[in-house]
Design a protein around this motif. Structure first.
Motif, PDB file in Angstrom:
ATOM      1  N   ARG A   6       0.825  -1.205   0.000  1.00 19.35           N
ATOM      2  CA  ARG A   6       0.000   0.000   0.000  1.00 19.35           C
ATOM      3  C   ARG A   6       0.857   1.252   0.000  1.00 19.35           C
ATOM      4  O   ARG A   6       1.860   1.330   0.707  1.00 19.35           O
ATOM      5  CB  ARG A   6      -0.891   0.020   1.246  1.00 19.35           C
ATOM      6  N   SER A   7       0.465   2.226  -0.793  1.00 18.74           N
ATOM      7  CA  SER A   7       1.122   3.524  -0.771  1.00 18.74           C
ATOM      8  C   SER A   7       0.481   4.397   0.303  1.00 18.74           C
ATOM      9  O   SER A   7      -0.628   4.122   0.774  1.00 18.74           O
ATOM     10  CB  SER A   7       1.008   4.215  -2.134  1.00 18.74           C
ATOM     11  N   GLY A   8       1.170   5.446   0.694  1.00 19.43           N
ATOM     12  CA  GLY A   8       0.633   6.390   1.660  1.00 19.43           C
ATOM     13  C   GLY A   8       0.849   7.799   1.156  1.00 19.43           C
ATOM     14  O   GLY A   8       0.929   8.029  -0.048  1.00 19.43           O
ATOM     15  N   TYR A   9       0.958   8.739   2.084  1.00 16.42           N
ATOM     16  CA  TYR A   9       1.225  10.118   1.687  1.00 16.42           C
ATOM     17  C   TYR A   9       2.251  10.722   2.635  1.00 16.42           C
ATOM     18  O   TYR A   9       2.385  10.350   3.785  1.00 16.42           O
ATOM     19  CB  TYR A   9      -0.065  10.951   1.642  1.00 16.42           C
ATOM     20  N   THR A  10       3.002  11.656   2.108  1.00 14.74           N
ATOM     21  CA  THR A  10       4.138  12.239   2.812  1.00 14.74           C
ATOM     22  C   THR A  10       3.684  13.253   3.852  1.00 14.74           C
ATOM     23  O   THR A  10       2.529  13.678   3.880  1.00 14.74           O
ATOM     24  CB  THR A  10       5.068  12.952   1.809  1.00 14.74           C
ATOM     25  N   THR A  11       4.637  13.675   4.688  1.00 15.70           N
ATOM     26  CA  THR A  11       4.325  14.743   5.640  1.00 15.70           C
ATOM     27  C   THR A  11       3.973  16.023   4.901  1.00 15.70           C
ATOM     28  O   THR A  11       3.134  16.806   5.356  1.00 15.70           O
ATOM     29  CB  THR A  11       5.522  15.002   6.574  1.00 15.70           C
ATOM     30  N   GLU A  61      -5.451  19.369  11.774  1.00 19.25           N
ATOM     31  CA  GLU A  61      -4.639  18.209  12.172  1.00 19.25           C
ATOM     32  C   GLU A  61      -4.898  17.072  11.197  1.00 19.25           C
ATOM     33  O   GLU A  61      -6.046  16.682  10.956  1.00 19.25           O
ATOM     34  CB  GLU A  61      -4.985  17.757  13.587  1.00 19.25           C
ATOM     35  N   VAL A  62      -3.811  16.538  10.644  1.00 18.59           N
ATOM     36  CA  VAL A  62      -3.881  15.386   9.747  1.00 18.59           C
ATOM     37  C   VAL A  62      -2.935  14.324  10.285  1.00 18.59           C
ATOM     38  O   VAL A  62      -1.789  14.620  10.651  1.00 18.59           O
ATOM     39  CB  VAL A  62      -3.472  15.770   8.305  1.00 18.59           C
ATOM     40  N   VAL A  63      -3.408  13.099  10.348  1.00 24.30           N
ATOM     41  CA  VAL A  63      -2.582  11.991  10.855  1.00 24.30           C
ATOM     42  C   VAL A  63      -1.872  11.324   9.682  1.00 24.30           C
ATOM     43  O   VAL A  63      -2.501  10.916   8.702  1.00 24.30           O
ATOM     44  CB  VAL A  63      -3.435  10.967  11.624  1.00 24.30           C
ATOM     45  N   LYS A  64      -0.569  11.228   9.790  1.00 27.86           N
ATOM     46  CA  LYS A  64       0.247  10.672   8.707  1.00 27.86           C
ATOM     47  C   LYS A  64      -0.038   9.181   8.509  1.00 27.86           C
ATOM     48  O   LYS A  64      -0.090   8.406   9.452  1.00 27.86           O
ATOM     49  CB  LYS A  64       1.727  10.866   9.064  1.00 27.86           C
ATOM     50  N   ILE A 170       9.087  16.562   4.171  1.00 23.79           N
ATOM     51  CA  ILE A 170       9.707  16.091   2.932  1.00 23.79           C
ATOM     52  C   ILE A 170       8.666  15.553   1.960  1.00 23.79           C
ATOM     53  O   ILE A 170       7.473  15.540   2.233  1.00 23.79           O
ATOM     54  CB  ILE A 170      10.763  15.004   3.220  1.00 23.79           C
ATOM     55  N   GLY A 171       9.193  15.077   0.817  1.00 21.82           N
ATOM     56  CA  GLY A 171       8.354  14.496  -0.223  1.00 21.82           C
ATOM     57  C   GLY A 171       8.554  15.242  -1.523  1.00 21.82           C
ATOM     58  O   GLY A 171       8.383  16.453  -1.574  1.00 21.82           O
ATOM     59  N   THR A 172       8.938  14.513  -2.556  1.00 22.25           N
ATOM     60  CA  THR A 172       9.137  15.165  -3.852  1.00 22.25           C
ATOM     61  C   THR A 172       7.835  15.309  -4.620  1.00 22.25           C
ATOM     62  O   THR A 172       7.674  16.231  -5.419  1.00 22.25           O
ATOM     63  CB  THR A 172      10.128  14.356  -4.711  1.00 22.25           C
ATOM     64  N   THR A 173       6.867  14.400  -4.354  1.00 24.41           N
ATOM     65  CA  THR A 173       5.598  14.463  -5.067  1.00 24.41           C
ATOM     66  C   THR A 173       4.399  14.590  -4.139  1.00 24.41           C
ATOM     67  O   THR A 173       3.396  15.187  -4.499  1.00 24.41           O
ATOM     68  CB  THR A 173       5.386  13.203  -5.930  1.00 24.41           C
ATOM     69  N   GLY A 174       4.494  14.002  -2.957  1.00 24.95           N
ATOM     70  CA  GLY A 174       3.365  13.924  -2.030  1.00 24.95           C
ATOM     71  C   GLY A 174       2.914  12.493  -1.823  1.00 24.95           C
ATOM     72  O   GLY A 174       2.272  12.171  -0.827  1.00 24.95           O
TER      73      GLY A 174
END
Length: 370
Positions: A6-11, A61-64, A170-174
């Protein structure tokens, strides 16, 4: 059947989602689930835990969520505080809240004195602003906080890179895809850029904590040290591309004896010919057949060193291994860069080095124990 990770999302994507949610809340629209387009075009759907009004602005607030990536920030809360500015230039200003580091050394993608919110997340946030307000060039202040980042920073390279006070956004794309080997290797490279920006053209490559600890005890400059993990060849290539003049390989014999055999990815499940390499050079130096068999049956390289010492060959073999590691590294680089090698034990005993290693070390001011 192979499990699909599974993929997720960056900070950075979490922060962008928080900003978008705050602006949607302000506009009286639904904010509980935010849609973002990552910088590579991937569509992201990110749940938002909370948006509330404060005296300083709108806090979200967003939970990573890291998916199946072993990311240390998985499950932490990313807070954004969004505030409209008056009488300011039409641009988004980024601030560091609790747990976000500040850049203190040149060589990174951000200038010294800036909050360590990387260019990719900044653009993702601007895009999120444009999604709601119709344009990204609005006078807005965005403060990002990750309270857990104060402690988490100790598990990152940030202190070495010159990011102090917390972690980086960080994150180059998200999009956070399960960590590839390529991604981990690339995360090591900025160390070279920081050292180069500090004025060092001769670097010290330490594959692990053993080499780093001993090199530091020998008074070699930490600013010139680069952690390579198992990716010695990849990092040598990266240094050569950045026109570094010389590299000193400094580490435990168990790791660097592999380089002497021409192995530049040194993970023990990929390449574990330490004892075989030591045995080959020991045999060439005159170790008896029975002792070669004993060396090959040793549990560790430290045990093998005892056998070499009893035979009076430890110094000769270890110096040869150091010379061969340097020669193989220079051949690997097609002669683009000079390489020296220092091999040590777990306790910091100097086992062997070549002339280039001594030259680099002395230029960097080391204090070799007698």
């Amino acid at each position: 059947m192979e499990k699909k990770l599974r993929s997720g999302y960056t900070t950075g994507a979490c922060a962008a989602a928080g900003v978008k949610a705050a602006l949607l809340y302000e506009a009286g629209e639904s904010w509980q689930v935010v849609e973002l387009t990552a910088l590579d075009g991937t569509k992201l759907t990110i749940p938002v835990k909370d948006v509330r009004e404060t005296d300083d602005g709108l806090q979200a607030e967003v939970v990573k969520f890291s998916g199946d990536d072993p990311d240390i920030t998985n499950g932490v809360s990313v807070f954004t505080l969004t505030r409209h500015l008056t009488g300011q230039k039409p641009e988004v200003i980024f601030k560091a809240g609790k747990g976000i580091g500040m850049v203190t050394k040149p060589g990174l993608s951000l200038p010294v004195g800036e909050p360590s919110i990387n260019p990719g997340p900044r653009q993702l946030i601007r895009n999120a602003v444009a999604d709601v307000l119709g344009r990204e060039d609005v006078p807005l202040e965005v403060t990002i906080s990750i309270p857990a980042g104060v402690e988490l920073a100790r598990q990152t390279l940030n202190p070495i890179l010159g990011v102090e006070g917390g972690i980086s956004v960080i994150g180059t794309t998200g999009v956070l895809r399960p960590m590839s080997e390529e991604g981990f290797k690339n995360s090591l490279v900025p160390q070279i850029d920081v050292a180069r920006a500090a004025g060092f053209r001769e670097l010290i490559f330490v594959p692990g904590k053993i080499g780093e600890r001993i090199a530091t005890a020998w008074k070699l400059p930490q600013e010139a040290m680069v952690q390579t993990s198992n990716f010695i060849g990849f990092m040598l290539d990266a240094a050569a591309e950045r026109q570094i003049d010389k590299v000193l390989l400094f580490g435990h014999i168990g790791k660097l004896s592999k380089v002497a055999a021409g192995v530049f990815y040194t993970h023990n499940r990929i390449a574990d010919g330490r004892l075989e390499t030591m045995a080959a050079y020991a045999a060439a130096a005159g170790l008896s057949q029975d002792k070669v068999k004993e060396l090959l049956a040793a549990n560790t390289t430290e045990d093998a060193l005892v056998i070499l010492e009893q035979a009076g060959l430890k110094e000769t073999v270890c110096r040869t291994l150091a010379m061969r590691a340097s020669a193989r590294a220079e051949r690997y680089l097609f002669g683009k860069m000079k390489v020296g090698t220092v091999m040590v034990t777990l306790t910091g005993e100097l086992l062997g080095m070549d002339d280039t290693a001594r030259e680099i070390g002395e230029a960097l001011g080391w204090k070799i124990p007698e």
